[in-house]
Design a protein around this motif. Structure first.
Motif, PDB file in Angstrom:
ATOM      1  N   GLY A 105      99.621   5.836 -81.052  1.00  0.00           N
ATOM      2  CA  GLY A 105      98.487   6.254 -81.081  1.00  0.00           C
ATOM      3  C   GLY A 105      97.937   6.460 -79.782  1.00  0.00           C
ATOM      4  O   GLY A 105      97.638   7.360 -79.651  1.00  0.00           O
ATOM      5  N   VAL A 116     101.208  14.836 -85.455  1.00  0.00           N
ATOM      6  CA  VAL A 116     100.667  14.251 -83.797  1.00  0.00           C
ATOM      7  C   VAL A 116     102.359  15.345 -83.115  1.00  0.00           C
ATOM      8  O   VAL A 116     102.300  15.974 -82.995  1.00  0.00           O
ATOM      9  CB  VAL A 116     100.399  13.043 -83.351  1.00  0.00           C
ATOM     10  CG1 VAL A 116     100.476  12.992 -82.224  1.00  0.00           C
ATOM     11  CG2 VAL A 116      98.991  12.619 -84.447  1.00  0.00           C
ATOM     12  N   TYR A 156      91.872   2.418 -80.729  1.00  0.00           N
ATOM     13  CA  TYR A 156      92.042   2.974 -81.645  1.00  0.00           C
ATOM     14  C   TYR A 156      91.858   1.904 -83.230  1.00  0.00           C
ATOM     15  O   TYR A 156      91.210   1.738 -82.773  1.00  0.00           O
ATOM     16  CB  TYR A 156      93.520   1.591 -81.692  1.00  0.00           C
ATOM     17  CG  TYR A 156      92.497   0.228 -81.972  1.00  0.00           C
ATOM     18  CD1 TYR A 156      93.080  -0.685 -83.658  1.00  0.00           C
ATOM     19  CD2 TYR A 156      92.627  -0.851 -81.403  1.00  0.00           C
ATOM     20  CE1 TYR A 156      93.491  -1.776 -83.256  1.00  0.00           C
ATOM     21  CE2 TYR A 156      92.358  -1.636 -81.692  1.00  0.00           C
ATOM     22  CZ  TYR A 156      92.403  -2.581 -82.552  1.00  0.00           C
ATOM     23  OH  TYR A 156      92.005  -3.448 -82.992  1.00  0.00           O
ATOM     24  N   PHE A 173      87.550  12.785 -81.809  1.00  0.00           N
ATOM     25  CA  PHE A 173      88.013  11.923 -81.371  1.00  0.00           C
ATOM     26  C   PHE A 173      88.923  11.083 -83.064  1.00  0.00           C
ATOM     27  O   PHE A 173      89.771  10.624 -83.128  1.00  0.00           O
ATOM     28  CB  PHE A 173      87.649  11.232 -80.715  1.00  0.00           C
ATOM     29  CG  PHE A 173      88.414   9.876 -80.114  1.00  0.00           C
ATOM     30  CD1 PHE A 173      89.841   9.421 -79.699  1.00  0.00           C
ATOM     31  CD2 PHE A 173      87.612   8.290 -80.831  1.00  0.00           C
ATOM     32  CE1 PHE A 173      89.969   8.289 -79.326  1.00  0.00           C
ATOM     33  CE2 PHE A 173      88.287   6.961 -80.854  1.00  0.00           C
ATOM     34  CZ  PHE A 173      89.256   6.644 -79.812  1.00  0.00           C
ATOM     35  N   GLN A 186      91.813  12.956 -84.064  1.00  0.00           N
ATOM     36  CA  GLN A 186      92.373  12.492 -83.594  1.00  0.00           C
ATOM     37  C   GLN A 186      93.511  10.808 -84.447  1.00  0.00           C
ATOM     38  O   GLN A 186      94.334  10.546 -84.271  1.00  0.00           O
ATOM     39  CB  GLN A 186      92.565  12.334 -82.381  1.00  0.00           C
ATOM     40  CG  GLN A 186      92.846  13.614 -81.417  1.00  0.00           C
ATOM     41  CD  GLN A 186      92.363  13.552 -79.764  1.00  0.00           C
ATOM     42  OE1 GLN A 186      91.916  12.221 -79.607  1.00  0.00           O
ATOM     43  NE2 GLN A 186      93.267  13.783 -79.201  1.00  0.00           N
ATOM     44  N   THR A 212      99.894   8.073 -77.247  1.00  0.00           N
ATOM     45  CA  THR A 212     100.093   9.567 -77.547  1.00  0.00           C
ATOM     46  C   THR A 212      98.742  10.442 -77.143  1.00  0.00           C
ATOM     47  O   THR A 212      98.898  11.294 -76.340  1.00  0.00           O
ATOM     48  CB  THR A 212     100.450   9.566 -79.002  1.00  0.00           C
ATOM     49  OG1 THR A 212      99.109   9.581 -80.282  1.00  0.00           O
ATOM     50  CG2 THR A 212     101.678   9.855 -79.425  1.00  0.00           C
ATOM     51  N   ARG A 213      98.113   9.347 -77.362  1.00  0.00           N
ATOM     52  CA  ARG A 213      96.532  10.232 -76.554  1.00  0.00           C
ATOM     53  C   ARG A 213      95.970  10.340 -75.600  1.00  0.00           C
ATOM     54  O   ARG A 213      95.957  10.943 -74.581  1.00  0.00           O
ATOM     55  CB  ARG A 213      95.119   8.863 -77.758  1.00  0.00           C
ATOM     56  CG  ARG A 213      94.927   9.596 -79.354  1.00  0.00           C
ATOM     57  CD  ARG A 213      93.937   9.242 -79.503  1.00  0.00           C
ATOM     58  NE  ARG A 213      93.870   7.306 -79.726  1.00  0.00           N
ATOM     59  CZ  ARG A 213      94.625   6.512 -80.429  1.00  0.00           C
ATOM     60  NH1 ARG A 213      95.053   7.490 -81.373  1.00  0.00           N
ATOM     61  NH2 ARG A 213      94.481   5.109 -80.796  1.00  0.00           N
ATOM     62  N   GLN A 263      98.051  12.763 -73.724  1.00  0.00           N
ATOM     63  CA  GLN A 263      97.355  14.223 -74.553  1.00  0.00           C
ATOM     64  C   GLN A 263      96.104  14.335 -73.771  1.00  0.00           C
ATOM     65  O   GLN A 263      95.870  15.683 -72.893  1.00  0.00           O
ATOM     66  CB  GLN A 263      96.849  14.355 -75.348  1.00  0.00           C
ATOM     67  CG  GLN A 263      98.186  14.406 -76.917  1.00  0.00           C
ATOM     68  CD  GLN A 263      97.770  14.775 -77.890  1.00  0.00           C
ATOM     69  OE1 GLN A 263      96.942  13.634 -78.833  1.00  0.00           O
ATOM     70  NE2 GLN A 263      97.682  15.658 -79.041  1.00  0.00           N
ATOM     71  N   ALA A 264      95.518  13.089 -73.488  1.00  0.00           N
ATOM     72  CA  ALA A 264      94.379  13.544 -72.245  1.00  0.00           C
ATOM     73  C   ALA A 264      94.472  13.583 -70.988  1.00  0.00           C
ATOM     74  O   ALA A 264      93.507  13.632 -70.081  1.00  0.00           O
ATOM     75  CB  ALA A 264      93.640  12.295 -72.517  1.00  0.00           C
TER      76      ALA A 264
END
Length: 368
Positions: free
Chosen positions: A53, A347, A240, A336, A339, A56-57, A60-61
């Motif tokens: 995670g 996701v 996280y 957030f 997410q 992947t964040r 995306q960011a």
């Protein structure tokens, strides 16, 4: 082979220079740029979905390209490679003028295959967990505790795992491979080679050259802070909330004998070698850091506690994290938090859909 036996391994197996030997003891924004190209080996039952995670964040960011599977449904669609799947056949291809940045989905580590699709400056990160804890986690995750309950209704809950071990129930099911050297398999060691100690040791030495960091689940926060420093990321990038975190059913801790533990250790000879080596290496990497490392870890733990508290309190719309020596001021939002709790597969489906739409819009889909 037990941990004690591992410590007796001759030094000649590890005489080559380690990947970590040239690393600075600390990296700051003033001396480095954010590393955007990363391979993360997602290892089963190690807490790897939580780490996944984070990556992947970050994708995306920062609007990066992630190695994604072509499919967005069906059995094992989230796997990039396995015993039956080849990386080049499963991956959603990018146009020739674009490159991948992050590879973090389930895939058996294969240095040559990974290098074919990732940039030359890619940093490799892995994750490992105490093999006994992996065994316990698999027992509950795959519902073998319920199977033992049905087969042996008179066995106490605390002894179900013991029964599972002594009766070798794991051998009766295909998923049983998750109970024997599963971490080594994910790192690319063939099942047929896991009992060959010389092969395993040589392979570990190669991994030592390839991987800048291997996260140790039992030192998760320390590993993430070290990763932040090595990759020159921000604290915001490594926030996280644990996902898929197993709990002992009905809070009953499994009661294992010394013999049970020895059986599990012997079943996971290669995993023990792998885990012991990289846990020791991580501890040495931490020692190389200066005193501010431990202060940063304590600070990071406080931030993580604030994240968990804020995300549980659905009445608050935002939460400000104050500026510190290691981070600028930033704001946590409900988005957030959403997410953090969105499932891995959801996701992934959204990311695949978005990637395909982008490629179609640009009319640049490229098939090798």
């Amino acid at each position: 082979m037990t941990s004690k036996a591992f410590k007796a391994i001759p030094d000649r197996y590890f005489v080559r220079k380690s990947y970590t030997d040239d690393m600075p003891n600390e990296m700051t924004k003033n001396t480095c740029n954010k590393q955007r190209n990363v391979i993360f080996v997602k290892v089963h039952k190690t807490g790897s979905t939580t780490a996944w995670g984070i990556f992947t964040r970050f994708v995306q960011a920062n609007n990066l390209n992630m190695v994604l599977p072509k499919r967005d449904n069906g059995s094992m669609f989230n796997y990039l490679s396995s015993k039956y799947l080849k990386l080049k056949e499963t991956v959603l291809q990018l146009p020739k003028n674009m490159s991948y940045n992050i590879l973090c989905n389930h895939a058996i580590y294969n240095k040559q295959d990974f290098e074919k699709i990732m940039p030359n400056d890619t940093v490799r990160i892995g994750i490992l967990r105490d093999p006994l804890s992996v065994f316990k986690s698999a027992f509950y995750h795959f519902s073998f505790n319920r199977l033992v309950m049905r087969k042996f209704p008179n066995v106490k809950r605390s002894l179900r795992l013991h029964e599972f071990i002594v009766k070798k129930i794991y051998q009766q099911y295909a998923i049983g491979r998750s109970f024997t050297n599963g971490m080594s398999y994910d790192f690319g060691i063939p099942k047929s080679k896991t009992s060959n100690t010389s092969f395993v040791l040589e392979y570990i030495r190669e991994l030592d050259q390839d991987f800048k960091l291997v996260i140790i689940t039992e030192l998760f926060d320390e590993s993430l802070v070290l990763m932040r420093r090595y990759l020159c990321w921000d604290i915001q990038d490594i926030l996280y909330q644990p996902v898929n975190k197993g709990v002992w059913r009905n809070n009953v801790k499994p009661n294992l004998t010394r013999e049970d533990i020895d059986i599990v250790r012997n079943l996971n000879n290669a995993d023990n070698l792998l885990y012991d080596f990289f846990k020791t290496r991580l501890e040495n990497q931490i020692i190389q850091q200066n005193d501010s490392f431990y202060t940063e870890v304590r600070h990071f733990k406080k931030i993580i506690a604030s994240v968990h508290k804020f995300c549980r309190n659905t009445k608050k719309r935002s939460c400000t994290i104050d500026k510190s020596e290691w981070n600028s001021e930033f704001v946590l939002t409900r988005h957030f938090c959403d997410q953090l709790v969105t499932s891995e597969l959801d996701v992934l489906r959204k990311m695949i859909k978005k990637a395909k739409q982008t490629l179609v819009q640009k009319n640049q889909i490229w098939e090798r």
